[in-house]
Design a protein around this motif. Sequence first.
Motif, PDB file in Angstrom:
ATOM      1  N   ALA A  70      54.430  56.004  33.936  1.00 28.52           N
ATOM      2  CA  ALA A  70      55.445  57.232  33.621  1.00 28.52           C
ATOM      3  C   ALA A  70      56.314  57.190  32.516  1.00 28.52           C
ATOM      4  O   ALA A  70      56.719  58.020  31.865  1.00 28.52           O
ATOM      5  N   ALA A  71      57.009  55.818  32.502  1.00 27.24           N
ATOM      6  CA  ALA A  71      58.202  55.656  31.581  1.00 27.24           C
ATOM      7  C   ALA A  71      57.628  55.871  29.968  1.00 27.24           C
ATOM      8  O   ALA A  71      58.367  56.120  29.083  1.00 27.24           O
ATOM      9  N   THR A  74      56.839  61.821  28.117  1.00 23.84           N
ATOM     10  CA  THR A  74      58.078  62.647  27.805  1.00 23.84           C
ATOM     11  C   THR A  74      58.437  63.328  29.432  1.00 23.84           C
ATOM     12  O   THR A  74      57.623  63.515  30.119  1.00 23.84           O
ATOM     13  N   ASP A  75      59.768  63.859  29.441  1.00 21.45           N
ATOM     14  CA  ASP A  75      60.066  64.494  30.529  1.00 21.45           C
ATOM     15  C   ASP A  75      59.175  65.915  30.742  1.00 21.45           C
ATOM     16  O   ASP A  75      58.700  66.074  32.125  1.00 21.45           O
ATOM     17  N   GLU A  76      58.694  66.439  29.947  1.00 19.72           N
ATOM     18  CA  GLU A  76      57.902  67.565  29.785  1.00 19.72           C
ATOM     19  C   GLU A  76      56.611  67.045  30.218  1.00 19.72           C
ATOM     20  O   GLU A  76      55.882  67.745  31.256  1.00 19.72           O
ATOM     21  N   GLU A  77      56.015  65.997  29.973  1.00 20.53           N
ATOM     22  CA  GLU A  77      54.775  65.660  30.160  1.00 20.53           C
ATOM     23  C   GLU A  77      54.535  65.274  31.658  1.00 20.53           C
ATOM     24  O   GLU A  77      53.754  65.610  32.357  1.00 20.53           O
ATOM     25  N   ARG A  78      55.773  64.634  32.162  1.00 19.28           N
ATOM     26  CA  ARG A  78      55.865  64.142  33.780  1.00 19.28           C
ATOM     27  C   ARG A  78      55.707  65.326  34.725  1.00 19.28           C
ATOM     28  O   ARG A  78      55.249  65.253  35.782  1.00 19.28           O
ATOM     29  N   VAL A  79      56.240  66.526  34.266  1.00 17.65           N
ATOM     30  CA  VAL A  79      56.118  67.760  35.068  1.00 17.65           C
ATOM     31  C   VAL A  79      54.749  68.298  34.785  1.00 17.65           C
ATOM     32  O   VAL A  79      54.451  68.793  35.901  1.00 17.65           O
ATOM     33  N   LYS A  80      54.099  68.276  33.675  1.00 22.96           N
ATOM     34  CA  LYS A  80      52.980  68.697  33.425  1.00 22.96           C
ATOM     35  C   LYS A  80      51.652  67.997  34.161  1.00 22.96           C
ATOM     36  O   LYS A  80      50.793  68.771  34.609  1.00 22.96           O
ATOM     37  N   LYS A  83      50.885  63.295  39.331  1.00 21.28           N
ATOM     38  CA  LYS A  83      51.098  61.739  39.761  1.00 21.28           C
ATOM     39  C   LYS A  83      49.973  61.194  40.220  1.00 21.28           C
ATOM     40  O   LYS A  83      49.112  61.797  41.165  1.00 21.28           O
TER      41      LYS A  83
END
Length: 284
Positions: A70-71, A74-80, A83
């Motif tokens: 996860a780290a 990017t923030d955008e990729e983690r939303v996209k 999990k």
Amino acid sequence: MILIKNGKFLMGSDSEDGFIYDKEGPPTLIDINGFYIDETSVTNEEFQNFINETNYITEAEKFGNSFVFAALLTDEERVKYQKADLMGIWFDVPGANWKHPQGPKSNIINKMNYPVVHVSLYDAIEYCKWSGKRLPTEAEWEYAARGGLIQNKFSWGNELKQNNKYNLNIWNGDFPFGNTLEDGFLDLAPAKSFEPNGYGVYQMLGNIWEWCINAKNVSLEYFQKKKTDEISNLEINENKEYAIRGGSYLCHDAFCKRYKVYSRNGTAPRSTAGNMGFRCVKDI
């Protein structure tokens, strides 16, 4: 490759710092025939040569996705992206594979001396066939990882740090957030970032998990009773998990703890992730 001479060693540990279901003990005397082992994990450059000559397509490329920490997104990729676990440590990233380790926008152009990752057991076996080598058994892997030391936790002794410095790439600080980077790395480290062990072999602990050829959680006595060629020549069973060794850059005592020379783990043969690679051995 590094020559590992014939010998006997105590495989496993009776330490209580692991997980009982990993079957790390009791320490068992194993007789090892000599073999050669890769000085480092197989690198991107070496794997690239294999791909160039064979046009082989890896499992992650066929499936179209693999797991990325996860780290590293990017923030955008983690939303996209989706999990892959409840803690949100891993994300299932479309387009992630050995040449795009964090997804389609990433590359390995400046990382040719890094370990190749996103490699399944099948991928590793195909590379071995091409190179005239094979994957190690867990017994061979551990014998080489110990570097000639007897019943120590690490390749260099029993203390995690040497001269107050890390000699491996694991998670520092609070897991899974707040890595202090005390060892110098958040993600992968180059294949020769730390000192080699007593045999001259680099980084068998931390950085990446390395595939072994035997099934997960076989008893240590298994390596007394079975010859290396018997183990190596068994057909891969899709319904079994297979051994991986060494831990990775995500290992931490509050999480997996499996970064000692005797630590054991395993996963499905088609599994791929940004912390999974391999090194090869060869018979004398």
